[in-house]
Design a protein around this motif. Structure first.
Motif, PDB file in Angstrom:
ATOM      1  N   SER A 411       0.826  -1.204   0.000  1.00 32.63           N
ATOM      2  CA  SER A 411       0.000   0.000   0.000  1.00 32.63           C
ATOM      3  C   SER A 411       0.862   1.256   0.000  1.00 32.63           C
ATOM      4  O   SER A 411       0.615   2.203  -0.754  1.00 32.63           O
ATOM      5  CB  SER A 411      -0.932  -0.005   1.217  1.00 32.63           C
ATOM      6  N   ALA A 412       1.892   1.266   0.850  1.00 28.56           N
ATOM      7  CA  ALA A 412       2.790   2.419   0.902  1.00 28.56           C
ATOM      8  C   ALA A 412       3.540   2.577  -0.418  1.00 28.56           C
ATOM      9  O   ALA A 412       3.722   3.694  -0.925  1.00 28.56           O
ATOM     10  CB  ALA A 412       3.779   2.258   2.054  1.00 28.56           C
ATOM     11  N   ALA A 413       3.972   1.458  -0.987  1.00 30.98           N
ATOM     12  CA  ALA A 413       4.727   1.509  -2.243  1.00 30.98           C
ATOM     13  C   ALA A 413       3.877   2.047  -3.382  1.00 30.98           C
ATOM     14  O   ALA A 413       4.355   2.840  -4.205  1.00 30.98           O
ATOM     15  CB  ALA A 413       5.248   0.115  -2.595  1.00 30.98           C
ATOM     16  N   LEU A 414       2.609   1.629  -3.443  1.00 31.41           N
ATOM     17  CA  LEU A 414       1.747   2.094  -4.526  1.00 31.41           C
ATOM     18  C   LEU A 414       1.578   3.610  -4.488  1.00 31.41           C
ATOM     19  O   LEU A 414       1.547   4.271  -5.531  1.00 31.41           O
ATOM     20  CB  LEU A 414       0.379   1.409  -4.435  1.00 31.41           C
ATOM     21  N   GLY A 415       1.467   4.170  -3.283  1.00 27.72           N
ATOM     22  CA  GLY A 415       1.347   5.619  -3.183  1.00 27.72           C
ATOM     23  C   GLY A 415       2.581   6.334  -3.679  1.00 27.72           C
ATOM     24  O   GLY A 415       2.501   7.314  -4.430  1.00 27.72           O
ATOM     25  N   LEU A 416       3.754   5.844  -3.287  1.00 24.61           N
ATOM     26  CA  LEU A 416       5.003   6.472  -3.711  1.00 24.61           C
ATOM     27  C   LEU A 416       5.246   6.269  -5.201  1.00 24.61           C
ATOM     28  O   LEU A 416       5.705   7.178  -5.906  1.00 24.61           O
ATOM     29  CB  LEU A 416       6.172   5.904  -2.906  1.00 24.61           C
ATOM     30  N   ILE A 417       4.950   5.065  -5.689  1.00 23.95           N
ATOM     31  CA  ILE A 417       5.149   4.778  -7.117  1.00 23.95           C
ATOM     32  C   ILE A 417       4.252   5.654  -7.976  1.00 23.95           C
ATOM     33  O   ILE A 417       4.671   6.147  -9.030  1.00 23.95           O
ATOM     34  CB  ILE A 417       4.894   3.282  -7.385  1.00 23.95           C
ATOM     35  N   SER A 418       3.012   5.883  -7.537  1.00 21.47           N
ATOM     36  CA  SER A 418       2.113   6.735  -8.317  1.00 21.47           C
ATOM     37  C   SER A 418       2.626   8.164  -8.381  1.00 21.47           C
ATOM     38  O   SER A 418       2.436   8.864  -9.389  1.00 21.47           O
ATOM     39  CB  SER A 418       0.708   6.715  -7.714  1.00 21.47           C
ATOM     40  N   ALA A 419       3.304   8.609  -7.319  1.00 21.65           N
ATOM     41  CA  ALA A 419       3.868   9.960  -7.317  1.00 21.65           C
ATOM     42  C   ALA A 419       5.050  10.061  -8.273  1.00 21.65           C
ATOM     43  O   ALA A 419       5.138  10.977  -9.093  1.00 21.65           O
ATOM     44  CB  ALA A 419       4.289  10.346  -5.900  1.00 21.65           C
ATOM     45  N   VAL A 420       5.969   9.101  -8.176  1.00 23.45           N
ATOM     46  CA  VAL A 420       7.157   9.130  -9.034  1.00 23.45           C
ATOM     47  C   VAL A 420       6.758   8.973 -10.502  1.00 23.45           C
ATOM     48  O   VAL A 420       7.275   9.659 -11.388  1.00 23.45           O
ATOM     49  CB  VAL A 420       8.149   8.026  -8.618  1.00 23.45           C
ATOM     50  N   GLY A 421       5.819   8.068 -10.768  1.00 21.60           N
ATOM     51  CA  GLY A 421       5.409   7.824 -12.148  1.00 21.60           C
ATOM     52  C   GLY A 421       4.826   9.047 -12.817  1.00 21.60           C
ATOM     53  O   GLY A 421       4.972   9.242 -14.029  1.00 21.60           O
ATOM     54  N   ALA A 422       4.161   9.895 -12.026  1.00 15.41           N
ATOM     55  CA  ALA A 422       3.539  11.090 -12.606  1.00 15.41           C
ATOM     56  C   ALA A 422       4.558  12.080 -13.140  1.00 15.41           C
ATOM     57  O   ALA A 422       4.209  12.959 -13.947  1.00 15.41           O
ATOM     58  CB  ALA A 422       2.648  11.772 -11.569  1.00 15.41           C
ATOM     59  N   TYR A 423       5.818  11.952 -12.734  1.00 19.35           N
ATOM     60  CA  TYR A 423       6.844  12.847 -13.275  1.00 19.35           C
ATOM     61  C   TYR A 423       7.075  12.629 -14.768  1.00 19.35           C
ATOM     62  O   TYR A 423       7.663  13.471 -15.446  1.00 19.35           O
ATOM     63  CB  TYR A 423       8.161  12.672 -12.513  1.00 19.35           C
ATOM     64  N   GLY A 424       6.606  11.481 -15.277  1.00 20.98           N
ATOM     65  CA  GLY A 424       6.671  11.272 -16.724  1.00 20.98           C
ATOM     66  C   GLY A 424       5.873  12.315 -17.480  1.00 20.98           C
ATOM     67  O   GLY A 424       6.193  12.641 -18.629  1.00 20.98           O
ATOM     68  N   GLY A 425       4.829  12.840 -16.834  1.00 19.53           N
ATOM     69  CA  GLY A 425       4.047  13.895 -17.462  1.00 19.53           C
ATOM     70  C   GLY A 425       4.826  15.173 -17.645  1.00 19.53           C
ATOM     71  O   GLY A 425       4.446  16.023 -18.473  1.00 19.53           O
ATOM     72  N   PHE A 426       5.898  15.330 -16.885  1.00 16.25           N
ATOM     73  CA  PHE A 426       6.793  16.474 -17.059  1.00 16.25           C
ATOM     74  C   PHE A 426       7.919  16.153 -18.041  1.00 16.25           C
ATOM     75  O   PHE A 426       8.261  16.970 -18.904  1.00 16.25           O
ATOM     76  CB  PHE A 426       7.392  16.867 -15.706  1.00 16.25           C
ATOM     77  N   LEU A 427       8.471  14.955 -17.942  1.00 14.33           N
ATOM     78  CA  LEU A 427       9.648  14.600 -18.735  1.00 14.33           C
ATOM     79  C   LEU A 427       9.331  14.497 -20.225  1.00 14.33           C
ATOM     80  O   LEU A 427      10.128  14.953 -21.059  1.00 14.33           O
ATOM     81  CB  LEU A 427      10.219  13.273 -18.232  1.00 14.33           C
ATOM     82  N   ILE A 428       8.198  13.909 -20.572  1.00 12.33           N
ATOM     83  CA  ILE A 428       7.893  13.705 -21.992  1.00 12.33           C
ATOM     84  C   ILE A 428       7.689  15.022 -22.734  1.00 12.33           C
ATOM     85  O   ILE A 428       8.299  15.242 -23.792  1.00 12.33           O
ATOM     86  CB  ILE A 428       6.699  12.758 -22.146  1.00 12.33           C
ATOM     87  N   PRO A 429       6.861  15.960 -22.242  1.00 18.81           N
ATOM     88  CA  PRO A 429       6.754  17.241 -22.953  1.00 18.81           C
ATOM     89  C   PRO A 429       8.082  18.005 -23.004  1.00 18.81           C
ATOM     90  O   PRO A 429       8.375  18.641 -24.022  1.00 18.81           O
ATOM     91  CB  PRO A 429       5.705  18.014 -22.138  1.00 18.81           C
ATOM     92  N   GLN A 430       8.856  17.925 -21.928  1.00 18.57           N
ATOM     93  CA  GLN A 430      10.134  18.625 -21.925  1.00 18.57           C
ATOM     94  C   GLN A 430      11.093  18.046 -22.960  1.00 18.57           C
ATOM     95  O   GLN A 430      11.783  18.787 -23.664  1.00 18.57           O
ATOM     96  CB  GLN A 430      10.763  18.556 -20.533  1.00 18.57           C
ATOM     97  N   ALA A 431      11.120  16.727 -23.062  1.00 17.37           N
ATOM     98  CA  ALA A 431      12.001  16.090 -24.048  1.00 17.37           C
ATOM     99  C   ALA A 431      11.578  16.437 -25.472  1.00 17.37           C
ATOM    100  O   ALA A 431      12.422  16.769 -26.326  1.00 17.37           O
ATOM    101  CB  ALA A 431      11.996  14.574 -23.852  1.00 17.37           C
ATOM    102  N   LEU A 432      10.286  16.395 -25.745  1.00 14.02           N
ATOM    103  CA  LEU A 432       9.812  16.722 -27.091  1.00 14.02           C
ATOM    104  C   LEU A 432       9.992  18.203 -27.400  1.00 14.02           C
ATOM    105  O   LEU A 432      10.323  18.579 -28.533  1.00 14.02           O
ATOM    106  CB  LEU A 432       8.345  16.318 -27.236  1.00 14.02           C
ATOM    107  N   GLY A 433       9.790  19.047 -26.396  1.00 12.74           N
ATOM    108  CA  GLY A 433      10.008  20.474 -26.600  1.00 12.74           C
ATOM    109  C   GLY A 433      11.457  20.780 -26.920  1.00 12.74           C
ATOM    110  O   GLY A 433      11.751  21.595 -27.801  1.00 12.74           O
ATOM    111  N   ARG A 434      12.375  20.124 -26.198  1.00  8.11           N
ATOM    112  CA  ARG A 434      13.799  20.345 -26.467  1.00  8.11           C
ATOM    113  C   ARG A 434      14.185  19.814 -27.842  1.00  8.11           C
ATOM    114  O   ARG A 434      14.972  20.435 -28.565  1.00  8.11           O
ATOM    115  CB  ARG A 434      14.643  19.678 -25.391  1.00  8.11           C
TER     116      ARG A 434
END
Length: 475
Positions: A411-434
């Motif tokens: 349960s604790a891991a799922l909460g942390l994993i969902s937080a870390v995974g959401a950073y993909g929403g930042f990385l993908i637009p930034q990579a394509l923008g660059r």
């Protein structure tokens, strides 16, 4: 106030007592309105005696609130497409920052939002977190009226939309307390899918309301104003129909324990590749369509304009439950590896065809990518309980009874994993923008993703196929 009373028959005879003065039973105290004391969904008598109806009622309003959170979280992904036509003079890099900033803030907020439920109560925090959505929506409506608004101000308002991304964590944390173990998967799946659909609905609705208001000063501001009445309905609904649980307590020790677990970080990497791909590509897809195929970026339906970009988020959202179902049957590792393979091949195919100006091929390939991301999202989430159950067994075999249990760790891991995974929403637009800014094409950025998927695919196979063979358990 609602209380759960244990009559003379003992805890197994608990029944729901309507709001009113606390019953005269040992251990009961007067609690604030809409709190439930003694909640135990694993108790069959309590569950069938009214507990299920209470849980389902809270789930419905939780889904609605989380759905609006995703709508707000993705607002700038579609509004950005309309800013140049509205007179805003922004560079390509600045536009991609406006797309990615909500994801960065939303991912970061998921961690404190997880603990807010235990601190304030699920009902109370749903009211507050939903009310916070009024800030980015009204802020957007105000700043897009003035084309001379500075990029810094636009970026701050876009960042405020990140509160919608944080809602996922608190909503999931709240609902998990309401359901027995046998029903958690289904309830959390509905909650997550309902939220994810908000991304598609925002990208469908915003172009329509903008064109409906065309020719007026409210055209672009309507992208923000249209959500305000729904947010108010959700706040009132949460206040009247949801409950707080005194038993909902965040497991801080479990969180601290799993931070030392290597599999937390491996699974976070997988979640970045799957959920991160879903939310990242969902955010950037309207911009890609507008840049590469402007003639297909909107279709007139009567007096309204319809953008097909919403189809990506829709397909990704609807495919998520199938990932969990396939993982139940074939194992999460196999399904996740298949999804990563399709993501890599899909990104490679798009990179090879993006300059051919063939919109049906472009759209079809991206829908395959979204479907693979959604399926991988579901299968990756399904792997976590199995992995942490195996790890708990290994620790017990080594006589380490002080470790947290498998369910608490998962349960604790799922909460942390969902937080870390959401950073993909930042990385993908930034990579394509660059990629677009530096190389003048999205092709290079897509090839970066191909390489990343290949590496994560190798890691998944190397770690979890070997773990499956070693333990004899299908992960």
């Amino acid at each position: 106030m609602t209380t759960l009373v244990s009559p003379p028959g003992g805890p197994s005879a608990r029944t729901l007592v309507p709001p009113g003065p606390p019953a005269a039973a040992p251990g009961l105290t007067s609690l604030p309105r809409r709190w439930v004391d003694g909640w135990d969904p694993e108790d069959p008598a309590q569950w069938t005696g009214g507990g299920k109806q209470v849980a389902d009622r809270n789930l419905r309003w939780s889904i609605f609130a989380e759905f609006l959170g995703f709508c707000v979280w993705q607002l700038w992904s579609i509004v950005v497409v309309s800013l140049p036509a509205a007179g805003f003079d922004l560079t390509t890099g600045q536009l991609f920052w406006l797309i990615s900033m909500p994801a960065l803030v939303g991912a970061t907020l998921r961690i404190p939002y997880t603990f807010a439920v235990s601190r304030f109560g699920g009902r109370n925090w749903t009211i507050v977190s939903t009310g916070l959505l009024l800030v980015p929506t009204t802020g957007l409506a105000l700043v897009v009226q003035r084309p001379d608004t500075s990029f810094g101000v636009l970026l701050v308002v876009a960042a405020l939309a990140g509160v919608g991304g944080g809602n996922f964590a608190s909503s999931m944390a709240n609902i998990t307390f309401f359901y027995p173990q046998r029903d958690k998967g289904w309830a959390l799946g509905l909650n997550a899918a309902g939220g994810n659909l908000g991304a598609a609905v925002a990208q469908l609705v915003v172009p329509i309301v903008i064109t409906v208001g065309a020719g007026t000063a409210l055209a672009l501001p309507l992208a923000g104003w249209v959500w305000v009445p729904l947010i108010l309905v959700a706040m009132v609904g949460a206040a009247v129909r949801m409950d707080n649980l005194t038993t909902a307590r965040a497991d801080v020790w479990a969180v601290l324990a799993v931070l030392r677990e290597p599999h937390l970080w491996v699974m976070s990497l997988l979640y970045v590749a799957t959920f991160g791909s879903f939310i990242g590509f969902a955010g950037v897809f309207p911009k890609l369509v507008a840049d590469q195929f402007p003639q297909f970026s909107a279709f007139q339906v009567g007096s309204a304009s319809l953008s097909l970009a919403f189809l990506g988020a829709l397909v990704g959202s609807l495919s998520r439950p199938f990932g969990g179902r396939l993982a139940d049957r074939f194992g999460g590792t196999v399904v996740t590896m298949g999804s990563l393979s399709v993501l890599a091949l899909g990104a490679l195919a798009v990179s090879r065809t993006i300059e051919l100006a063939t919109f049906p091929v472009f759209l079809g390939l991206f829908l395959v990518i979204f479907a693979a991301a959604g399926i991988g999202n579901g299968s990756t989430y399904r792997m976590v309980p199995t992995i942490f159950a195996l790890r708990a067994g290994e620790r017990e075999a080594h006589h380490r009874p002080g470790d947290v249990g498998a369910q608490r760790a998962a349960s604790a891991a799922l909460g942390l994993i969902s937080a870390v995974g959401a950073y993909g929403g930042f990385l993908i637009p930034q990579a394509l923008g660059r990629s677009q800014t530096v190389y003048g094409t999205y092709e290079v950025g897509l090839l970066w993703f191909v390489a990343a998927y290949a590496v994560i695919l190798a890691v998944t196979g190397g770690v979890y196929l070997r773990m499956s063979r070693r333990t004899g358990v299908r992960i």
